[in-house]
Enzyme design. Structure first.
Site, PDB file in Angstrom:
ATOM      1  N   THR A 187     -36.955   0.159 138.806  1.00  0.00           N
ATOM      2  CA  THR A 187     -36.335   1.160 139.612  1.00  0.00           C
ATOM      3  C   THR A 187     -37.578   2.423 139.627  1.00  0.00           C
ATOM      4  O   THR A 187     -38.059   2.667 138.589  1.00  0.00           O
ATOM      5  CB  THR A 187     -35.151   1.699 139.431  1.00  0.00           C
ATOM      6  OG1 THR A 187     -34.200   0.408 139.625  1.00  0.00           O
ATOM      7  CG2 THR A 187     -34.722   3.131 140.023  1.00  0.00           C
ATOM      8  N   ARG A 215     -23.347  -5.872 145.818  1.00  0.00           N
ATOM      9  CA  ARG A 215     -23.332  -4.804 144.813  1.00  0.00           C
ATOM     10  C   ARG A 215     -24.264  -3.666 145.252  1.00  0.00           C
ATOM     11  O   ARG A 215     -25.436  -3.839 145.382  1.00  0.00           O
ATOM     12  CB  ARG A 215     -23.588  -5.355 143.433  1.00  0.00           C
ATOM     13  CG  ARG A 215     -23.771  -4.447 142.199  1.00  0.00           C
ATOM     14  CD  ARG A 215     -25.197  -3.919 142.212  1.00  0.00           C
ATOM     15  NE  ARG A 215     -25.312  -3.389 140.921  1.00  0.00           N
ATOM     16  CZ  ARG A 215     -26.161  -2.519 140.542  1.00  0.00           C
ATOM     17  NH1 ARG A 215     -27.409  -2.493 141.308  1.00  0.00           N
ATOM     18  NH2 ARG A 215     -26.142  -1.824 139.253  1.00  0.00           N
ATOM     19  N   GLY A 217     -25.653  -0.081 143.252  1.00  0.00           N
ATOM     20  CA  GLY A 217     -25.834   0.766 141.929  1.00  0.00           C
ATOM     21  C   GLY A 217     -25.892   2.154 142.176  1.00  0.00           C
ATOM     22  O   GLY A 217     -25.538   2.714 143.312  1.00  0.00           O
ATOM     23  N   ASP A 218     -26.224   3.007 140.926  1.00  0.00           N
ATOM     24  CA  ASP A 218     -26.421   4.212 140.922  1.00  0.00           C
ATOM     25  C   ASP A 218     -27.278   4.985 141.821  1.00  0.00           C
ATOM     26  O   ASP A 218     -27.215   6.054 142.236  1.00  0.00           O
ATOM     27  CB  ASP A 218     -26.355   4.716 139.752  1.00  0.00           C
ATOM     28  CG  ASP A 218     -27.867   4.056 139.143  1.00  0.00           C
ATOM     29  OD1 ASP A 218     -28.120   3.139 139.017  1.00  0.00           O
ATOM     30  OD2 ASP A 218     -28.513   4.994 138.323  1.00  0.00           O
ATOM     31  N   THR A 238     -32.638   5.691 135.712  1.00  0.00           N
ATOM     32  CA  THR A 238     -32.976   4.338 135.802  1.00  0.00           C
ATOM     33  C   THR A 238     -32.248   3.494 134.879  1.00  0.00           C
ATOM     34  O   THR A 238     -32.093   3.855 133.705  1.00  0.00           O
ATOM     35  CB  THR A 238     -34.440   3.959 135.878  1.00  0.00           C
ATOM     36  OG1 THR A 238     -34.565   2.367 136.020  1.00  0.00           O
ATOM     37  CG2 THR A 238     -35.139   4.374 134.705  1.00  0.00           C
ATOM     38  N   GLY A 239     -31.666   2.397 135.275  1.00  0.00           N
ATOM     39  CA  GLY A 239     -30.852   1.677 134.042  1.00  0.00           C
ATOM     40  C   GLY A 239     -29.755   0.919 134.697  1.00  0.00           C
ATOM     41  O   GLY A 239     -29.647   0.708 135.918  1.00  0.00           O
ATOM     42  N   GLY A 241     -26.894   0.467 136.385  1.00  0.00           N
ATOM     43  CA  GLY A 241     -26.284   1.366 137.293  1.00  0.00           C
ATOM     44  C   GLY A 241     -24.895   1.672 137.259  1.00  0.00           C
ATOM     45  O   GLY A 241     -24.170   2.748 137.506  1.00  0.00           O
TER      46      GLY A 241
HETATM   47  N1  ASP Z   1     -30.227   1.833 138.294  1.00  0.00           N
HETATM   48  C1  ASP Z   1     -30.480   0.585 139.271  1.00  0.00           C
HETATM   49  C2  ASP Z   1     -29.395  -0.082 139.618  1.00  0.00           C
HETATM   50  O1  ASP Z   1     -28.430  -0.315 138.792  1.00  0.00           O
HETATM   51  C3  ASP Z   1     -31.394  -0.646 138.627  1.00  0.00           C
HETATM   52  C4  ASP Z   1     -32.567   0.243 137.603  1.00  0.00           C
HETATM   53  O2  ASP Z   1     -32.601   1.273 137.698  1.00  0.00           O
HETATM   54  O3  ASP Z   1     -33.140  -0.646 137.172  1.00  0.00           O
HETATM   55  O4  ASP Z   1     -29.353  -0.536 140.710  1.00  0.00           O
END
Ligand code: ASP
Length: 320
Positions: A187, A215, A217-218, A238-239, A241
């Site tokens: 991301t 789905r 995410g955040d 990022t991570g 979500g």
């Molecule tokens: N945060 C993003 C999500 O969950 C994914 C990512 O940051 O790699 O969609």
């Protein structure tokens, strides 16, 4: 003497319009299992160059007096166009073999925000998110409606096949075989402080590899993956979500600064600690109005970098 007066007048005008010479910008290109031993020299070089190029783009906008939200949009657009990252071209695939993109942006001066979620044909999702913020009465649009809105704003629409990359398609096959997500994100995000003392944050993503059932995410959720408030900081996450949504991650960092008077680094560390307690993984970049930058993560690495008006600049990937 005349010259001195002219400089004096310009300085007074600049100050009265709120301008200051200081600016700063930070970016991330995702957090995850990013380890030196697992990356070839050539691949490290590619990522380094892509991050440096994005910083250069953001720096030019801010140096020339552009606003923080302009810098965020231009910088993220560069990263979206680069297939190395999981945003725009290079986005991961859903379980059905499609690409569904999310993005958001927020301005710290008036808390205006825009986001799009689950879009399949907008070339640069961050531009669409900005259009929602600037030219609609809404904060978040999704799917076909978001595309319809983007068309009315004259944004570039592409055939969904534009987002296909061999590398990401292979990752999907691998994830399906293993029936789990591959823990390597990508991301992208950007936080910026402009010469007028304003903050902005933006995030763009393809989401999680192998995601199902529409789905989201955040990243497109204001307060979870993105937040900006001139009183505190600008944040991009990022991570994984789901954990970021549950924690109200980005907004909580701002709240820790506002109510507990933590500085930006302390607030990010505390939030990452909360993430770890839940067994969530990921990272965050944040920037306060004095140009202090935090880049924290609990994964082995995070693609990241920053640049300041002082000329100070850095790019990093691993947990150094
Ligand atoms: N945060 C993003 C999500 O969950 C994914 C990512 O940051 O790699 O969609």
């Amino acid at each position: 003497m005349k010259r001195f007066v002219l400089i004096f007048v310009i300085s007074v005008l600049a100050l009265s319009s709120g301008a200051q010479s200081k600016y700063a910008l930070a970016i991330h290109g995702g957090a995850g299992v990013i380890e030196k031993s697992k990356m070839s020299e050539a691949s490290q070089k590619l990522y380094r160059e892509a991050l440096e190029h994005a910083l250069y783009v953001g720096d030019s906008v801010l140096r020339n007096g552009g606003t923080c939200s302009e810098a965020v949009v231009c910088t993220i657009t560069e990263l979206e166009n680069c297939p190395l990252f999981n945003a725009g071209k290079g986005a991961v695939f859903t379980n059905r073999g499609t690409n569904e993109l999310d993005a958001s942006i927020m301005k710290g001066c008036n808390l205006s925000a825009g986001a799009i979620a689950g879009v399949t044909d907008i070339k640069n999702p961050i531009v669409a998110a900005c259009e929602v913020m600037e030219n609609s009465e809404h904060v978040m649009l999704c799917g076909a409606g978001a595309s319809e809105f983007a068309k009315t704003r004259g944004l570039e629409i592409v055939d969904p096949s534009y987002f296909y990359t061999e590398d990401r398609f292979r990752s999907l096959q691998k994830a399906k075989e293993q029936e789990k997500k591959i823990d390597k994100h990508g991301t992208v995000g950007c936080v910026a402080l402009d010469q007028f003392g304003n903050l902005a944050a933006g995030t763009s993503t393809g989401g999680m590899n192998n995601k199902k059932y529409g789905r989201i995410g955040d990243s497109p959720i204001i307060g979870a993956g993105t937040y900006a408030n001139n009183q505190t900081c600008a944040v991009s996450c990022t991570g994984h979500g789901e954990y970021y949504i549950r924690l109200g991650f980005a907004r909580d960092i701002s709240a820790l600064m506002e109510y507990q008077k933590l500085d930006v680094k302390e607030a990010c560390r505390e939030e990452i600690r909360k993430l770890s307690v839940l067994n969530g993984t990921g990272g965050v970049i944040a920037l306060d109005r004095d140009g202090n930058i935090a880049m924290e993560f609990n994964t082995p690495g995070m693609f990241r970098g920053y640049i300041k008006s002082t000329g100070e600049k850095a790019v990093a990937m691993f947990g150094e």
